[in-house]
Design a protein around this motif. Structure first.
Motif, short mmCIF file in Angstrom:
data_model
loop_
_atom_site.label_atom_id
_atom_site.label_comp_id
_atom_site.label_asym_id
_atom_site.label_seq_id
_atom_site.Cartn_x
_atom_site.Cartn_y
_atom_site.Cartn_z
N ARG A 90 -13.62 54.12 -16.89
CA ARG A 90 -14.18 54.63 -15.64
C ARG A 90 -13.91 53.67 -14.49
O ARG A 90 -13.51 54.08 -13.40
CB ARG A 90 -15.69 54.84 -15.81
N ARG A 91 -14.12 52.38 -14.73
CA ARG A 91 -13.88 51.38 -13.69
C ARG A 91 -12.40 51.30 -13.33
O ARG A 91 -12.04 51.12 -12.15
CB ARG A 91 -14.38 50.02 -14.15
N LYS A 92 -11.54 51.42 -14.32
CA LYS A 92 -10.10 51.38 -14.06
C LYS A 92 -9.70 52.52 -13.13
O LYS A 92 -8.98 52.32 -12.15
CB LYS A 92 -9.32 51.47 -15.37
N ARG A 93 -10.18 53.74 -13.43
CA ARG A 93 -9.86 54.89 -12.57
C ARG A 93 -10.40 54.67 -11.17
O ARG A 93 -9.73 54.97 -10.18
CB ARG A 93 -10.46 56.18 -13.16
N GLU A 94 -11.63 54.16 -11.08
CA GLU A 94 -12.26 53.95 -9.78
C GLU A 94 -11.49 52.93 -8.95
O GLU A 94 -11.21 53.16 -7.76
CB GLU A 94 -13.69 53.45 -10.01
N ILE A 95 -11.12 51.80 -9.56
CA ILE A 95 -10.42 50.75 -8.84
C ILE A 95 -9.03 51.21 -8.41
O ILE A 95 -8.60 50.99 -7.27
CB ILE A 95 -10.33 49.48 -9.71
N GLU A 96 -8.31 51.84 -9.32
CA GLU A 96 -6.97 52.31 -8.99
C GLU A 96 -7.02 53.35 -7.88
O GLU A 96 -6.17 53.36 -6.98
CB GLU A 96 -6.28 52.86 -10.23
N ALA A 97 -8.02 54.23 -7.93
CA ALA A 97 -8.15 55.25 -6.89
C ALA A 97 -8.47 54.61 -5.55
O ALA A 97 -7.92 54.99 -4.51
CB ALA A 97 -9.23 56.26 -7.28
N ARG A 98 -9.38 53.64 -5.53
CA ARG A 98 -9.73 52.97 -4.28
C ARG A 98 -8.52 52.25 -3.68
O ARG A 98 -8.31 52.25 -2.46
CB ARG A 98 -10.86 51.97 -4.50
N ASN A 99 -7.72 51.63 -4.55
CA ASN A 99 -6.53 50.93 -4.06
C ASN A 99 -5.55 51.91 -3.43
O ASN A 99 -4.92 51.61 -2.41
CB ASN A 99 -5.87 50.17 -5.20
N ARG A 129 -22.71 33.96 -2.31
CA ARG A 129 -21.34 34.48 -2.23
C ARG A 129 -21.30 36.01 -2.24
O ARG A 129 -20.30 36.62 -2.61
CB ARG A 129 -20.50 33.93 -3.38
N GLY A 130 -22.42 36.62 -1.83
CA GLY A 130 -22.42 38.07 -1.70
C GLY A 130 -23.03 38.81 -2.87
O GLY A 130 -23.09 40.04 -2.85
N GLY A 131 -23.45 38.10 -3.92
CA GLY A 131 -24.09 38.76 -5.05
C GLY A 131 -23.14 39.61 -5.88
O GLY A 131 -21.92 39.45 -5.84
N VAL A 132 -23.72 40.52 -6.62
CA VAL A 132 -22.96 41.32 -7.59
C VAL A 132 -21.97 42.26 -6.91
O VAL A 132 -20.84 42.44 -7.38
CB VAL A 132 -23.93 42.12 -8.49
N ALA A 133 -22.36 42.87 -5.80
CA ALA A 133 -21.46 43.80 -5.11
C ALA A 133 -20.16 43.11 -4.73
O ALA A 133 -19.06 43.65 -4.95
CB ALA A 133 -22.14 44.39 -3.88
N ALA A 134 -20.26 41.91 -4.16
CA ALA A 134 -19.06 41.16 -3.77
C ALA A 134 -18.26 40.74 -4.99
O ALA A 134 -17.02 40.76 -4.98
CB ALA A 134 -19.45 39.93 -2.95
N MET A 135 -18.96 40.37 -6.07
CA MET A 135 -18.27 39.96 -7.28
C MET A 135 -17.47 41.11 -7.88
O MET A 135 -16.29 40.95 -8.25
CB MET A 135 -19.29 39.45 -8.32
N ILE A 136 -18.07 42.28 -7.96
CA ILE A 136 -17.39 43.43 -8.53
C ILE A 136 -16.19 43.83 -7.66
O ILE A 136 -15.13 44.21 -8.16
CB ILE A 136 -18.37 44.61 -8.71
N ASP A 137 -16.37 43.72 -6.34
CA ASP A 137 -15.27 44.02 -5.44
C ASP A 137 -14.10 43.07 -5.67
O ASP A 137 -12.93 43.49 -5.74
CB ASP A 137 -15.74 43.94 -3.99
N ARG A 138 -14.39 41.79 -5.82
CA ARG A 138 -13.32 40.81 -6.05
C ARG A 138 -12.67 41.00 -7.40
O ARG A 138 -11.45 40.88 -7.54
CB ARG A 138 -13.90 39.39 -5.93
N LEU A 139 -13.46 41.31 -8.42
CA LEU A 139 -12.89 41.58 -9.74
C LEU A 139 -11.95 42.79 -9.67
O LEU A 139 -10.87 42.79 -10.27
CB LEU A 139 -14.01 41.84 -10.75
N GLY A 140 -12.37 43.81 -8.92
CA GLY A 140 -11.53 44.99 -8.77
C GLY A 140 -10.20 44.67 -8.12
O GLY A 140 -9.15 45.18 -8.53
#
Length: 205
Positions: A127-136, A58-69
């Motif tokens: 850090r992840r919150k800032r990153e995800i919100e910025a990407r969105n 299912r895409g491994g960790v990168a895909a999982m983190i993207d979906r969680l974001g």
């Protein structure tokens, strides 16, 4: 006594989920179990640590983190699998997992891992919150608005940006104003900071 973080286990095997939950309980953690990310998304957790199977299909960790974001979940992630190879472990850590565990779990190693991540969790989540919100936010920009922001981040003036993109300075001003509005930025520095936050995870990987 400080309450230990809740552990959110994700695995398609009910037997593995039960074993992981039992280990967590023995170490004093509350555990929640899910069959997959879809089940987790029904009631997204806001605290704790996610411990999930590294599912290469299912895409491994990168895909999982993207979906969680995209779910608005920025909790620390630890992954596991049966006898993972060195390449899989390196790939997972580069993608953003904080640790990689082998099944069956070594209880002492698992306890040390959770203790270490608990200490890092606050800073990681922020850090992840800032990153995800910025990407969105950046995802709302048009291609040209993104190009203007990229050049602005390099310190380019409107005239330089116009020359680089082969458009007029007035058109640059329009794209820049639209970009600032979409990002909710009051100053160019705010927009550049969002760009840096959005790329933080990529640079770390």
């Amino acid at each position: 006594m400080t309450r230990k973080p809740t552990l959110h286990f994700i695995d398609r095997s009910s037997r593995v989920r039960a074993e992981l939950a039992r280990t967590a309980f023995d170490l004093g953690h509350h555990a929640e179990v899910y069959g997959d990310l879809e089940e987790l998304s029904l009631l997204p957790p806001r605290e704790g640590i996610i411990v999930a199977r590294d599912d290469a299909d299912r895409g491994g960790v990168a895909a999982m983190i993207d979906r969680l974001g995209r779910m608005g979940i920025w909790l620390p992630l630890v992954v596991f699998d049966h006898q993972p190879g060195a390449g899989r472990i390196v790939e997972a850590i580069r993608a953003g997992a904080l640790d990689y565990l082998s099944l069956p779990l070594d209880t002492e190693k698992f306890a040390r891992c959770m203790l270490r991540i608990e200490d890092e969790a606050g800073a990681y989540c922020e850090r992840r919150k800032r990153e995800i919100e910025a990407r969105n936010l950046l995802a709302n920009l048009s291609r040209r608005e993104g190009e203007v922001l990229d050049l602005l981040a390099q310190g380019s003036s409107n005239k330089t940006i116009a020359r680089e993109l082969a458009i007029s300075p007035r058109t640059v001003e329009i794209h820049r104003a639209n970009m600032m509005s979409k990002l909710g930025a009051r100053h160019p520095a705010d927009a550049v900071r969002l760009r840096i936050d959005a790329q933080a995870g990529k640079k770390e990987s």
